[in-house]
Design a protein around this motif. Structure first.
Motif, PDB file in Angstrom:
ATOM      1  N   SER A 210       0.820  -1.211   0.000  1.00 27.23           N
ATOM      2  CA  SER A 210       0.000   0.000   0.000  1.00 27.23           C
ATOM      3  C   SER A 210       0.851   1.258   0.000  1.00 27.23           C
TER       4      SER A 210
ATOM      5  N   PRO B 192      -6.234  -5.667   0.173  1.00 24.03           N
ATOM      6  CA  PRO B 192      -7.122  -4.761  -0.560  1.00 24.03           C
ATOM      7  C   PRO B 192      -7.472  -3.480   0.200  1.00 24.03           C
ATOM      8  N   TYR B 193      -7.072  -3.377   1.451  1.00 17.97           N
ATOM      9  CA  TYR B 193      -7.432  -2.187   2.235  1.00 17.97           C
ATOM     10  C   TYR B 193      -6.209  -1.573   2.903  1.00 17.97           C
TER      11      TYR B 193
ATOM     12  N   ARG C  97     -10.623   1.179   0.901  1.00 19.61           N
ATOM     13  CA  ARG C  97     -10.263   0.269  -0.189  1.00 19.61           C
ATOM     14  C   ARG C  97      -9.136   0.874  -1.011  1.00 19.61           C
ATOM     15  N   ARG C  98      -8.194   0.027  -1.422  1.00 21.43           N
ATOM     16  CA  ARG C  98      -7.079   0.485  -2.268  1.00 21.43           C
ATOM     17  C   ARG C  98      -7.469   0.399  -3.733  1.00 21.43           C
ATOM     18  N   ALA C  99      -6.933   1.309  -4.496  1.00 19.01           N
ATOM     19  CA  ALA C  99      -7.238   1.256  -5.932  1.00 19.01           C
ATOM     20  C   ALA C  99      -6.319   0.250  -6.643  1.00 19.01           C
ATOM     21  N   ASP C 100      -5.083   0.109  -6.104  1.00 18.21           N
ATOM     22  CA  ASP C 100      -4.103  -0.679  -6.855  1.00 18.21           C
ATOM     23  C   ASP C 100      -3.906  -2.073  -6.274  1.00 18.21           C
ATOM     24  N   TYR C 101      -4.980  -2.652  -5.800  1.00 23.27           N
ATOM     25  CA  TYR C 101      -4.880  -4.010  -5.271  1.00 23.27           C
ATOM     26  C   TYR C 101      -4.718  -4.985  -6.443  1.00 23.27           C
TER      27      TYR C 101
ATOM     28  N   ALA D 178     -11.382  -6.194  -7.066  1.00 28.55           N
ATOM     29  CA  ALA D 178     -11.738  -5.194  -6.067  1.00 28.55           C
ATOM     30  C   ALA D 178     -12.954  -5.666  -5.295  1.00 28.55           C
TER      31      ALA D 178
ATOM     32  N   THR E 198     -16.211  -0.389   0.101  1.00 31.79           N
ATOM     33  CA  THR E 198     -15.209   0.643  -0.162  1.00 31.79           C
ATOM     34  C   THR E 198     -14.545   1.135   1.105  1.00 31.79           C
TER      35      THR E 198
ATOM     36  N   SER F 236     -13.665  -8.677   1.810  1.00 29.86           N
ATOM     37  CA  SER F 236     -14.023  -9.043   0.428  1.00 29.86           C
ATOM     38  C   SER F 236     -15.160 -10.047   0.389  1.00 29.86           C
TER      39      SER F 236
END
Ligand SMILES: Nc1ncnc2c1ncn2[C@@H]1O[C@H](COP(=O)(O)OP(=O)(O)OP(=O)(O)O)[C@@H](O)[C@H]1O
Ligand SMILES: Nc1ncnc2c1ncn2[C@@H]1O[C@H](COP(=O)(O)OP(=O)(O)OP(=O)(O)O)[C@@H](O)[C@H]1O
Ligand SMILES: [Mg+2]
Ligand SMILES: [Mg+2]
Lengths: 480, 307, 547, 304
Positions: free
Chosen positions: A77, A160-161, A176-180, A184, A188, A474
């Motif tokens: 992250s 993912p977070y 929530r991360r955008a670049d996981y 996704a 959020t 998730s």
């Protein structure tokens, strides 16, 4: 609040957000696989298989070394890339004597070392060889190689977070991360709040202040539309110290087992869904033995056994201490009172003592106190890891910290099972459970417990046996 | 000087106890309170003997039986608890331990606190100061910690529980007594007693204490409830009285999770606590008036209220 | 009949007690006109204060009950008014000076505030009230008026408190002033000034004054008419001169006969080793000198009277001798041992032998003890005095001796009149059979007949048992009758000390002379004075309180 | 008065030191945190390691010396559980507790004194009976009853207030109300009793003779005379609140010192216990000093 945000109310506050402490359930529920990921994970939906997470595949290289192929294109992250160096550092950090990481307890006396083969390949060597190393890797949280060897308050992971705010005592917010690297998840933003009172947790979901209360007391689970039970991987049993008379007599131990009407508890003091136990680990565990029978409820038979033992000079009249722990699970006191009454009906003299955690702990683990009276410890054991190795040694081995028996055959079975793999392993464990239950009569196994989750109607979430120790955001979906 | 013969003296009055009883009869509320307390005391004395058996008889099928039904016999009128035991029997039996702990703790804390307070207020400057600082220390020593220590190192018996609860309540009595004395000791009648040669002890106990006592009594009666509930939270943490022993506090604590679906589990013992406290308090406010000659007319007959 | 300012008709008050009803006032009637002073004379406990309290709506009902009667204020019956109406009358239209000033002042507020409150309670602005309070305090002759306003009641002497009460009552220039024994604690010079102040005010505003007192001289001096009360009834009524000249009721006659100042003066006994030898005793209150280097001797069986200005340190001296206040220096040898240097333990040993009757009787009696308990307490402490079996009889006897009745032993202090309480305090001191009694204004609240009885009792004890007395008083006539030696005090110092005869016939100091001159002559028996017997105002020497 | 305060501060410091010594050794009687901190299946080596890391292996006196030394450098040690300086953990929680205590006690002080005084004035009348009845129930009812019933009523059925948690003013209403009840009941009774006696004092008659209205007679003349025990008992109740209101904190999820302390005690997190005690003790000492000063202000006859 956007309708893809959720609020989750937990019973126990996080005292740390350290990834290497994620094996503690209060920390794991927030961090594990949400912020910090592991190389492997236990897939409970598919019967407890070990599946890959940050590792794509692994193979046994022999002499204790396993080679893990890592998932490429994974970013932490903080933006740095994930590679083999990170795995090596994470392992070293978790086993470092400078910080008391809890995950290392799963490794026991096994020495683990990692060596980087290339950025996406890492070798992990165990001394002595460790047949379930891939399973063990499901507890090792991966942190960036730059992470210092001290407890962090800003966990960085590949999950993912990200942790976006932590107000101790009040709330934790994950975004929530955008670049996981993976798909996704639907949620959020997740806000975790903490209420130690189960009724309040239930009320919060009811009042719409929270969406999910992963564990509430059975007494508050009053609404079938929102409240779901799930096996929570805890097993209740009475630990017997077989070295103290009259417990050293097998007939007495059998009588104890026969004196308890397990069925009477279910649906009354304990919720529907609770299962009578024949092993100290839940049925989803490797080697669980379906052939073992739950002891019949037979107070007359128990009395007879006691009389026989008495005739042989066993001091069956010695008062036995039944030692429970207050607030261990809903109705703990009542359950123990009922146990006491049943044992007394079968002719035992039983005194009940309810103790505080630390006090019971003192009696639970070795070294046991000198000159102790015969004791039954009414305790829970938790093993959601899918392999009995995390229970067997210290519950049943002569040298086990909480073992009440000393039996060469059991010791041998444990040693062999621990070293075995595959089918062989499962068979040995099955044999161990049968021996312990029917031949040695080591303890009074009682129940596999269930927990309750309250899930707001707008979200969908299916609690599983893993929910006690982790809660993957998730897995939460929205109904419309 | 010659002594006049006895005919001069008026006939001795009715004994004080009788006069108090007569006054009590006239105050209906206080009378009711006293009657309830007598009932509680009777339960405490004879309850375990009469209903001890019924209080422990489990019946998992009849668990949480609702109150006000006579189907299961009169013992079940208040309903049954989580293990199907008669709540009525349990409340009666629990009265003994409850009263023992509560009365013991309140009595000892009030006694010790008051005596220390008397010394702190009336004794020398040094002792007074030392005692007051001691009170500070006790006051800021969390009672829970004390409980854990005492009950961990020793064991959770009724006696130890009394010790723990008594110690933590000492400062209120101590500080209240001391504060009142600071004022009362400046009054002229205390000086008059001094002039008569009254010992410090006499001044403290005969002249000052009666002035402070009513306030202490008020606090003590309400402390009764506090102690009963504190005891229950200790039980709940696993360091107080433990089953199969029972107290009202413990019953309240055990009934807590059932508040939503079987309210009677916690309600009846809670009600017992409330009624006991309320009775004690009503009786103590009655006593405050009955023992104060300036106020006593409020309770005496004959006067019709024309004010 | 012309409308009177205040008229009481057939007022009867009963108290309900555990021991049956007490009829304190049994149907009395009197009236008061504008500018008039009506004196209420009477036996102690005859219902004077209770009837005044009824006028002010101060009776607690219950236990009191107004059985009959009306109290008309300018024709309107007070008893039929609402509480709020009566509140508005109190303080503004009718004001009252209470008998027992210490108890009646709020201990936790400065006196200036308390005086000003009379005015603020009736809507006067704060600043005006404060200014007037200062003026009043100056008018009643308190030293250092500005500082006095900020002090608390316990920091004043008995007479000073009484003057504060007076200031409080006069604040709003009421139409009617009920003054309950307003001058009992005042020395004659101050008393004269206060009476003058009241008269001035009367002349100025036409105030009617209901003066409750037992001091025949004061009555003769200021009253127009007099009513005489006995046991809750009015037994005689008339103009002062008429009543004094031809008393009709036996009680009135007895009262007038009892006026002190007519007996022979004592001749002091020959010198010997003194019982009490006081040298250089001083007491400071902060920077204020309450008592300065007092020295005197007292023989066994002798009465030393202390007279002097209000606030001159008389009570202070007594309290220091009793070790109730720690002195700042000096010695007081009692039977050869220094009282002021004794350890607390030694002190306990001699406590019994030295007793004191306090100036403020109400406050010195424990309100929670019955009269029996109060009087017998000494025997509990010193069991050697009397075996327990005889306590009841002896209490009864003591009560009778001080003019109370044995039934009183079951009552509690608040159920008595001022004078009755004072007698309980005396009985309590006597119970201990001490060698020395310090009487601080011990008989000042008693009517003269009871006073004579009590003084005779004390004198008898002195003669028969050799008890010595330190007798603090402002009633010079009484001093003249009772004392062997007289000590005159002013501003914390002893200004003169000598035998009675010497002080009364040839006073050396100007202050003593002023004191004697200000004394109101109690009524000479049988004579019908046409004018009040009072030394001419011109002869009043104004006492400089700031000195 | 300043000198009095200074002297008291010094004396309190001695008390504080005594308290620390007492607590330091006493808590160590209650067992070793190792077993609680490490999972049951931890190896002996891990246990040894843990003890060494936390200095639990040294003799007690050495541990104490080290603690005092650190304390002199304003280092209160770290929380074992939270791996943070204990004092930070405690102060964060204490701020909440302090707010709760101050708000609650201010309300109690005003309402209990007013209602208690009126009860005394109308002793025996309906108003008195009603207030007494309600306050006694409040003072003796189990607080969790009230808390949970309040949540069910106000949050779930009526939906007026949030169930629990922290945030805007709405979040304070339920916890403060629940906390309010016991001290309120107690103090109403103390005020009432004390006032009944004071209202029959002679100086009240003087005030009535002056024509003072009932309100100032009750609240100005009499109340101040009756305040000594009231202030004292209020102090005691405030101290109880400063020590943490466990039930309210657990139910309403208030991150206060009470819950912190309980957890620390059950987990044997010694440094947190000690730091928490020092912080609350300091507050309580200060409060008691203020109360003693209040005595002097309330009644001029009392000498320092
Ligand atoms: N509360 C009470 N209860 C019972 N009797 C009372 C009470 N108050 C006063 N008395 C009685 O009422 C009578 C009248 O009292 P009061 O105070 O009017 O006397 P007084 O004429 O003012 O006497 P003194 O000159 O001594 O002050 C007394 O005999 C007293 O004992
Ligand atoms: N506690 C005190 N604090 C300050 N000043 C005091 C205190 N007590 C008495 N005084 C002052 O000391 C002086 C002497 O008081 P004391 O009571 O001895 O007078 P007294 O001679 O008895 O007068 P009275 O005849 O009016 O009773 C007075 O001016 C008084 O204001
Ligand atoms: Mg009178
Ligand atoms: Mg005086």
């Amino acid at each position: 609040q956007a309708n893809t945000d959720v609020t989750i109310v937990l019973g126990e506050e996080l005292d740390l957000v350290e990834p290497c402490m994620a094996t503690r359930s209060n920390i794991g529920r927030v961090i594990l696989e949400n912020i910090s990921e592991t190389l492997t994970e236990l897939d409970m939906k598919n019967g407890g298989q070990v599946a890959g997470r940050l590792a794509e595949s692994w193979e046994d290289q022999g002499n204790g070394t396993w080679r893990f192929k890592l998932r490429p294109n994974v970013k932490f992250s903080d933006g740095t890339a994930f590679d083999a160096e990170d795995v090596k550092h994470s392992l070293e950090r978790a086993t470092s004597p400078d910080i008391s990481c809890e995950s290392s307890r799963y490794f026991g006396d096994t020495k683990l070392s990692a060596s980087v083969v290339d950025p996406t390949t890492v070798d992990i060597k165990a001394e002595p060889a460790q047949p379930i190393l891939p399973l063990l890797m499901s507890v090792l949280t991966i942190v960036p190689a730059e992470t210092p060897i001290e407890f962090t308050r800003q966990p960085v992971g590949t999950g993912p977070y990200v942790l976006s705010s932590w107000t101790p005592g009040q709330s934790i917010v994950l975004d929530r991360r955008a670049d996981y690297w993976g798909a996704a998840p639907a949620v959020t933003k997740a806000t975790y709040v903490f209420r130690s009172d189960s009724a309040v947790r239930a009320a919060m979901v009811q009042a719409g202040e929270a969406d999910l209360a992963p564990s509430i007391s059975v007494l508050d689970a009053t609404n079938p539309a929102t409240d779901f039970s799930y096996p929570n991987s805890e097993t209740m049993y009475l630990r017997i110290d077989t070295s103290v008379p009259p417990m050293n007599d097998k007939r007495v131990r059998q009588a104890l087992n026969m004196a308890i009407d397990r069925a009477a508890f279910i649906g009354s003091l304990l919720p529907e869904g609770t299962e009578p136990a024949v092993a100290i680990v839940p049925p989803t565990t490797l080697g669980w033995n379906p052939d073992i029978k739950v002891p019949e409820f037979d107070p007359e038979g128990a009395k007879k056994l006691l009389e026989e033992a008495k005739a042989d000079g066993v001091p069956v009249d010695t008062p036995i201490e039944l030692i429970g722990r207050t607030d261990n699970y809903p109705n703990a006191t009542e359950v123990n009172e009922a146990l006491q009454a049943m044992l007394q009906d079968a002719g035992f003299t039983v005194n009940l003592r309810m103790l505080e955690v630390a006090e019971q702990e003192k009696l639970y683990s070795k070294p046991y106190l000198e000159g102790r009276p015969p004791q039954l410890l009414s305790v829970l054991h938790d093993n959601a890891k899918g392999d009995p190795v995390f229970s067997a040694f210290f519950k049943y081995h002569s040298d086990g910290r909480q073992s009440g028996i000393s039996d060469p055959k059991v010791d041998d079975l444990i040693t062999r099972a621990t070293a075995a793999t595959g089918e062989e392993r499962a068979k040995l464990w099955s044999e161990l459970f049968a021996t312990v239950h029917d031949e040695v009569v080591a303890d009074v196994l009682l129940f596999h417990m269930v927990g309750f989750a309250r899930v707001a109607e707008r979200i969908s979430f299916q609690p599983t046996i893993a929910t006690n120790s982790q809660l993957q955001l998730s897995e939460i979906g929205f109904k419309n | 000087m010659t002594l006049a013969d006895d005919t001069l003296a008026p006939p001795a009055e009715k004994p004080a106890a009788l006069r108090l009883l007569a006054m009590l009869r006239r105050d209906k509320v206080a009378c009711l309170a006293a009657a309830f307390l007598v009932l509680v005391i009777l339960c405490a004395l004879f309850g375990p003997m009469l209903l001890g058996e019924a209080a422990t008889k489990q019946n998992l099928r009849g668990r949480n039986a609702p109150p006000f039904s006579l189907e299961q016999g009169w013992l079940m009128v208040l309903g049954a608890d989580q293990l199907g035991r008669s709540l009525l029997a349990r409340i009666v039996v629990a009265a003994q331990n409850t009263m023992l702990v509560a009365a013991g703790a309140v009595f000892f804390s009030a006694l010790i606190g008051t005596v220390l307070g008397l010394f702190a207020g009336y004794g020398g400057k040094k002792t007074g100061e030392a005692i007051a600082r001691l009170a500070d220390v006790i006051m800021s020593f969390p009672s829970l910690l004390l409980a854990v220590i005492v009950l961990y190192v020793f064991n959770p018996s009724v006696a130890n529980l009394i010790v723990v609860l008594a110690i933590t309540r000492i400062p209120v009595y101590l500080r209240t007594t001391r504060a009142e004395i600071l004022e009362v000791r400046e009054r002229m009648f205390v000086q008059a007693a001094k002039v008569m040669g009254a010992s410090h002890r006499r001044i403290m106990f005969r002249h000052i204490l009666p002035m402070v006592l009513p306030t202490l009594l008020t606090i003590a009666t309400l402390d009764f409830a506090f102690v009963m509930l504190a005891e229950s939270s200790l039980s709940f943490l696993g360091i107080g009285i433990q089953p199969p022993e029972i107290t009202w506090g413990l019953m309240v604590a055990q009934g807590r999770p059932y508040l939503n679906n079987a309210w009677w589990l916690a309600f009846w013992p809670g009600l017992a606590i409330i009624l006991t406290t309320m009775s004690l308090n009503l009786l103590s406010s009655w006593m405050r008036i009955a023992l104060d000659p300036v106020q006593r007319w409020r309770l005496e007959g004959g006067a019709k209220n024309n004010g | 009949m012309a409308e009177h300012l205040l008229e009481v008709r057939d007022l009867a008050v009963r108290f309900h007690t555990a021991n049956g009803p007490v009829d304190a006032v049994k149907g009395i009637s009197y009236h008061l006109s504008r500018g008039e002073t009506l004196a209420v004379l009477g036996e102690s406990g005859s219902g004077k204060s209770v009837s005044a309290a009824a006028i002010m709506n101060l009776l607690d009902m219950p236990p009191a009950e107004i059985r009959s009667g009306r109290i008309l204020l300018a024709g309107r019956d007070l008893l039929e008014m609402s509480a709020e109406e009566r509140r508005r009358i109190n303080g503004k239209t009718i004001a009252m000076i209470f008998q027992d000033p210490l108890a009646h002042l709020n201990p936790v507020y400065p006196v200036g505030w308390q005086i000003a409150e009379t005015m603020t309670a009736h809507g006067r602005p704060r600043a005006e009230a404060d200014a007037r309070a200062l003026e009043l305090v100056r008018r009643v002759g308190l030293p250092e008026p500005e500082a006095a306003l900020k002090k608390y009641p316990h920091q004043f002497s008995g007479g000073q408190r009484q003057r504060l009460m007076i200031a409080m009552a006069l604040a709003l220039k009421p139409d009617i002033l009920i003054a309950d024994e307003p001058t009992t604690a005042l020395d004659v010079t101050v008393q004269a000034e206060i009476l003058k102040l009241l008269k001035e005010l009367q002349a100025e505003t036409g105030m009617g004054m209901l003066l409750i007192t037992h001091d025949l001289g004061v009555v003769a001096d200021v009253a127009d008419r007099v009513v005489v009360m006995n046991r809750g009834e009015i037994v005689e009524e008339g103009f002062v001169s008429e009543v004094y000249a031809g008393p009709k009721h036996p009680y009135t006659r007895k009262l007038l006969d009892a006026a002190p100042g007519k007996g022979a003066m004592h001749e002091p006994i020959a010198a010997g080793e003194p019982l009490l030898k006081v040298r250089g005793v001083s007491k400071l209150y902060g920077t204020f000198t309450g008592l300065h280097e007092a020295s005197f001797d007292l023989m066994a069986g002798e009465t030393l009277a202390i007279v002097g200005e209000s606030g001159s340190g008389k009570s202070t001296l007594a309290k220091v001798l009793m070790r109730l206040e720690e002195p700042n220096g000096g010695t007081a040898h009692y039977k050869g041992r220094d009282l002021l240097a004794m350890s607390p333990k030694e002190l306990l040993g001699v406590r019994r032998e030295i007793q004191m009757v306090f100036q403020d009787p109400t406050q010195s009696l424990n309100p929670r003890m019955s009269v029996f308990d109060l009087i017998s307490e000494g025997w509990v402490i010193h069991p050697e005095i009397l075996p327990k079996a005889k306590w009841r009889a002896r209490v009864a006897e003591l009560l009778t001796e001080v003019g109370l009745s044995p039934e009183h032993m079951r009552r509690y202090p608040h159920q008595f009149s001022g004078g009755q309480r004072q007698r309980i305090a005396i009985a309590r001191a006597l119970a201990l059979e001490p060698d020395l009694i310090v009487c601080d204004e011990a008989v000042s609240a008693l009517d003269v007949s009871v006073q004579a009885q009590v003084v005779a009792l004390l004198d008898k004890l002195r003669r028969e048992h050799g008890i010595a007395f330190i007798f603090i008083a402002h009633d010079l006539a009484l001093v003249r009758d009772f004392a062997d030696h007289v000590m005159v005090m002013k501003s914390g110092r002893i200004v003169e000390i000598g035998t009675v005869r010497q002080i009364f016939t040839s006073p050396r100091e100007p202050y003593t002379r002023a004191l004697l001159a200000a004394g109101l002559e109690p009524l000479p028996h049988g004579e019908a004075p046409s004018a009040p017997v009072l030394a001419p105002a011109a002869e009043h020497q104004v006492v400089n309180h700031l000195a | 008065m300043l000198r009095f305060a200074r002297k008291r501060m010094l004396a309190s410091l001695v008390s504080l030191v005594g308290l620390v010594i007492l607590v330091f050794f006493l808590v160590r009687l209650t067992g070793d945190p190792t077993d609680l901190y490490l999972p049951i299946d931890a190896t002996d080596a891990m246990r040894e390691q843990f003890r060494a890391n936390n200095g639990l292996n040294d003799p007690l006196i050495v541990q104490f010396g080290r603690y005092v030394w650190d304390l002199l450098h304003l280092d209160f040690g770290d929380s074992i559980r939270r791996a943070r300086p204990a004092i930070d953990v405690v102060l964060e929680a204490f701020v909440w507790t302090l707010q709760l205590a101050v708000i609650t006690m201010s309300l109690v002080a005003v309402l209990a004194v007013v209602l208690g005084s009126l009860c005394a004035f109308w002793a025996g009348r309906l108003f008195d009976r009603a207030v007494t009845f309600v306050s006694l129930i409040g003072a003796s009812a189990p607080d969790f009853w009230i808390a949970i019933v309040a949540i069910v009523l106000f949050s779930i059925h009526l939906g007026w207030l949030p169930t629990s948690g922290t945030g805007g003013w709405q979040f304070w209403i339920l916890p403060v109300s629940v906390l309010f009840i016991r001290p309120f009941g107690l103090i109403v009774q103390v005020v009432r009793g004390s006032m009944i006696g004071a209202l029959s004092s002679p100086y009240v008659k003087t005030a009535r003779a002056k024509g003072v209205k009932n309100r100032p007679i009750i609240f100005v003349h009499t109340l101040r005379n009756a305040m000594l025990p009231v202030v004292t008992v209020m102090g005691d109740q405030a101290a109880a609140l400063l020590n943490g209101a466990v039930v309210v904190e657990t139910i309403f999820g208030f991150p206060g010192v009470g819950k912190l302390m309980i957890d620390a005690i059950l987990q044997r997190d010694f440094n947190v216990i000690l730091a928490a005690i020092m912080v609350t003790a300091f507050a309580i000492f200060l409060m008691n000093l203020l109360i003693d000063l209040a005595y002097l202000l309330l009644d001029p006859r009392i000498r320092a």
